[in-house]
Scaffold this active site. Structure first.
Site, PDB file in Angstrom:
ATOM      1  N   ASP A 167      -6.367   1.809 -89.710  1.00 31.70           N
ATOM      2  CA  ASP A 167      -6.439   3.261 -89.612  1.00 31.70           C
ATOM      3  C   ASP A 167      -6.937   3.726 -90.971  1.00 31.70           C
ATOM      4  O   ASP A 167      -6.232   3.596 -91.978  1.00 31.70           O
ATOM      5  CB  ASP A 167      -5.060   3.842 -89.312  1.00 31.70           C
ATOM      6  CG  ASP A 167      -5.074   5.372 -89.240  1.00 31.70           C
ATOM      7  OD1 ASP A 167      -6.102   5.993 -89.586  1.00 31.70           O
ATOM      8  OD2 ASP A 167      -4.049   5.956 -88.840  1.00 31.70           O
ATOM      9  N   ASN A 186     -17.760   4.270 -90.825  1.00 28.15           N
ATOM     10  CA  ASN A 186     -18.224   4.850 -89.570  1.00 28.15           C
ATOM     11  C   ASN A 186     -17.140   5.579 -88.787  1.00 28.15           C
ATOM     12  O   ASN A 186     -17.450   6.456 -87.977  1.00 28.15           O
ATOM     13  CB  ASN A 186     -18.833   3.736 -88.705  1.00 28.15           C
ATOM     14  CG  ASN A 186     -19.069   4.188 -87.282  1.00 28.15           C
ATOM     15  OD1 ASN A 186     -19.993   4.940 -86.994  1.00 28.15           O
ATOM     16  ND2 ASN A 186     -18.229   3.735 -86.363  1.00 28.15           N
ATOM     17  N   LYS A 194     -14.310   3.075-103.070  1.00 27.19           N
ATOM     18  CA  LYS A 194     -13.746   2.767-104.386  1.00 27.19           C
ATOM     19  C   LYS A 194     -13.216   1.341-104.431  1.00 27.19           C
ATOM     20  O   LYS A 194     -13.391   0.625-105.434  1.00 27.19           O
ATOM     21  CB  LYS A 194     -12.624   3.758-104.703  1.00 27.19           C
ATOM     22  CG  LYS A 194     -12.007   3.589-106.082  1.00 27.19           C
ATOM     23  CD  LYS A 194     -10.959   4.660-106.342  1.00 27.19           C
ATOM     24  CE  LYS A 194     -10.332   4.498-107.720  1.00 27.19           C
ATOM     25  NZ  LYS A 194      -9.316   5.552-107.989  1.00 27.19           N
ATOM     26  N   SER A 202     -22.782   9.747 -91.862  1.00 27.07           N
ATOM     27  CA  SER A 202     -22.630  11.194 -91.891  1.00 27.07           C
ATOM     28  C   SER A 202     -23.112  11.749 -90.559  1.00 27.07           C
ATOM     29  O   SER A 202     -22.767  11.229 -89.503  1.00 27.07           O
ATOM     30  CB  SER A 202     -23.407  11.776 -93.075  1.00 27.07           C
ATOM     31  OG  SER A 202     -23.275  13.176 -93.143  1.00 27.07           O
ATOM     32  N   TYR A 244     -15.827  20.063 -89.345  1.00 26.38           N
ATOM     33  CA  TYR A 244     -16.581  18.813 -89.234  1.00 26.38           C
ATOM     34  C   TYR A 244     -17.683  18.757 -90.287  1.00 26.38           C
ATOM     35  O   TYR A 244     -17.819  17.773 -91.023  1.00 26.38           O
ATOM     36  CB  TYR A 244     -17.166  18.700 -87.825  1.00 26.38           C
ATOM     37  CG  TYR A 244     -17.967  17.446 -87.576  1.00 26.38           C
ATOM     38  CD1 TYR A 244     -17.352  16.292 -87.113  1.00 26.38           C
ATOM     39  CD2 TYR A 244     -19.343  17.413 -87.791  1.00 26.38           C
ATOM     40  CE1 TYR A 244     -18.080  15.131 -86.879  1.00 26.38           C
ATOM     41  CE2 TYR A 244     -20.087  16.264 -87.571  1.00 26.38           C
ATOM     42  CZ  TYR A 244     -19.447  15.125 -87.109  1.00 26.38           C
ATOM     43  OH  TYR A 244     -20.179  13.984 -86.893  1.00 26.38           O
ATOM     44  N   LYS A 250     -18.498  16.279 -93.784  1.00 32.58           N
ATOM     45  CA  LYS A 250     -19.743  15.518 -93.957  1.00 32.58           C
ATOM     46  C   LYS A 250     -20.502  15.973 -95.199  1.00 32.58           C
ATOM     47  O   LYS A 250     -21.094  15.154 -95.908  1.00 32.58           O
ATOM     48  CB  LYS A 250     -20.616  15.655 -92.708  1.00 32.58           C
ATOM     49  CG  LYS A 250     -19.980  15.089 -91.443  1.00 32.58           C
ATOM     50  CD  LYS A 250     -19.658  13.609 -91.565  1.00 32.58           C
ATOM     51  CE  LYS A 250     -19.200  13.012 -90.233  1.00 32.58           C
ATOM     52  NZ  LYS A 250     -18.883  11.564 -90.345  1.00 32.58           N
ATOM     53  N   THR A 277     -23.061   8.081 -77.959  1.00 35.36           N
ATOM     54  CA  THR A 277     -22.092   7.199 -78.611  1.00 35.36           C
ATOM     55  C   THR A 277     -20.702   7.284 -78.013  1.00 35.36           C
ATOM     56  O   THR A 277     -19.829   6.510 -78.394  1.00 35.36           O
ATOM     57  CB  THR A 277     -21.976   7.545 -80.101  1.00 35.36           C
ATOM     58  OG1 THR A 277     -21.535   8.909 -80.225  1.00 35.36           O
ATOM     59  CG2 THR A 277     -23.322   7.393 -80.795  1.00 35.36           C
TER      60      THR A 277
END
Length: 281
Positions: A56, A82, A115, A133, A147, A151, A181
Site C-alpha cells: 500500500d 503508477n 527518495k 501523471s 486529482y 499530479k 485502463t
C-alpha cells in the site's frame, strides 16, 4: 543486460501493461499491488522473472520494499510510480480526509519511494524513475481539482529532481489522456458527496467518469510500448504525453498560458524598483 523493475499498482491498467511489456523485453518485474492475487497469472506464466509483493503506497512501510527488492535482486533499475485512482468532486464537496488520502496516494507515496530508490541508483551508477501523471498534470477540469493538484505537485517535484540529481538517473513524467485502463470501471472512481450547487459544473464530469468506460481511445499496451521506447531513447524526455487528446489539450493550455503571459507582460515587468529610486541629486 536485463533490468529489474518495481511497478506499483501493477495489478491492472497501465501498471499491468507496463509489467507485461517489461517481461516481453526480457526484464525482471516486481509487481506491487494491494491485491497480489491479480498478478498470479503473470507470476505463473513467467517463473523466476515476475514476482508479486503486497504494498500500500500510502503506508509508512512502503519504502522498505525498495530495499527488499535490492536485497533479493542486487539492483533496482526502474521504479514506476503508477498506483492511483480517479476522484471527482468540487473542492467544497471534497472532505479533508479525501484530499489528504489522494495526496498520500499520488504524491507523498511516490515521493517516499523515489527518495528510497535514489541511494541505490547512486550506488549502481544510474537508473530510471517513471512517474505516472496524467494530462491532468498540465490541464484542469471541473471536479478534478484534487486529482489535478496531486499530479501538478508530482510533476513539480520530478522536474526539480531532474535538475538536482546528477548521477545518471532518468526521470520520465507520463501524461496520458483517456485510456481504457479500468479507472472508469463501475465503482472504480471515487466520487465525493454531491452538492446541488455544483450540478451544472461538476455534474457533467461525474457523468463522463461513471458512464465513459470502454469509449476511451487509448490502448494501454501501446502506451506501455511508448514508455519503454522513451526510456531507451538516447535522450529520455522529461514529459511524455500519451494520446492525441492529451497532446491537443496540453498544446491548447500552453498556447493559452503564452497568450496571457504576453498580454500582461508589460504590467508584470513594471514591478521592479525604478533605477533612480533612493538616489539624491
Amino acid at each position: 543486460m536485463s533490468r529489474v523493475w518495481l511497478i506499483t499498482g501493477a495489478s491492472s491498467g497501465f501498471g499491468r501493461a507496463i509489467a507485461e511489456a517489461a517481461v516481453a523485453a526480457g526484464d525482471t518485474v516486481v509487481g506491487a499491488a494491494r491485491r497480489t492475487e491479480a498478478l498470479d497469472d503473470l507470476v505463473r506464466g513467467h517463473p523466476g522473472q515476475v514476482e508479486a509483493v503486497r504494498m500500500d503506497v500510502t503506508s509508512p512501510e512502503a519504502p522498505a520494499v525498495v530495499d527488499q527488492v535490492v536485497d533479493r535482486h542486487g539492483r533496482l533499475d526502474v521504479l514506476v510510480n503508477n498506483a492511483g485512482r480517479t476522484q471527482v468532486g468540487a473542492l467544497e464537496e471534497t472532505t479533508a480526509e479525501e484530499l489528504r488520502y489522494l495526496f498520500d496516494l499520488h504524491f507523498f507515496g511516490p515521493a517516499a519511494l523515489t527518495k528510497a530508490v535514489l541511494p541505490h541508483m547512486r550506488r549502481q551508477g544510474g537508473g530510471a524513475v517513471v512517474q505516472m501523471s496524467s494530462v491532468g498534470g498540465q490541464i484542469t477540469g471541473p471536479g478534478f481539482g484534487a486529482y489535478c493538484a496531486t499530479k501538478f505537485a508530482l510533476e513539480g517535484l520530478t522536474q526539480t529532481l531532474r535538475q538536482e540529481v546528477d548521477f545518471g538517473v532518468r526521470f520520465l513524467i507520463v501524461e496520458p489522456g483517456a485510456f481504457r485502463t479500468g479507472l472508469f470501471n463501475p465503482g472504480a472512481a471515487y466520487l465525493s458527496e454531491e452538492l446541488p450547487e455544483y450540478a451544472e459544473t461538476v455534474g457533467p464530469t461525474r457523468g463522463y467518469v461513471t458512464g465513459g468506460d470502454g469509449s476511451q481511445p487509448g490502448d494501454p499496451a501501446k502506451a506501455a510500448a511508448a514508455i519503454l521506447t522513451a526510456l531507451d531513447a538516447e535522450q529520455t524526455p522529461l514529459r511524455l504525453a500519451l494520446g492525441g487528446d492529451a497532446v491537443d489539450n496540453i498544446r491548447t493550455e500552453l498556447d493559452t498560458r503564452a497568450a496571457e503571459l504576453a498580454a500582461w507582460e508589460q504590467l508584470s515587468r513594471a514591478t521592479a524598483f525604478d533605477e533612480t529610486a533612493g538616489q539624491h541629486p
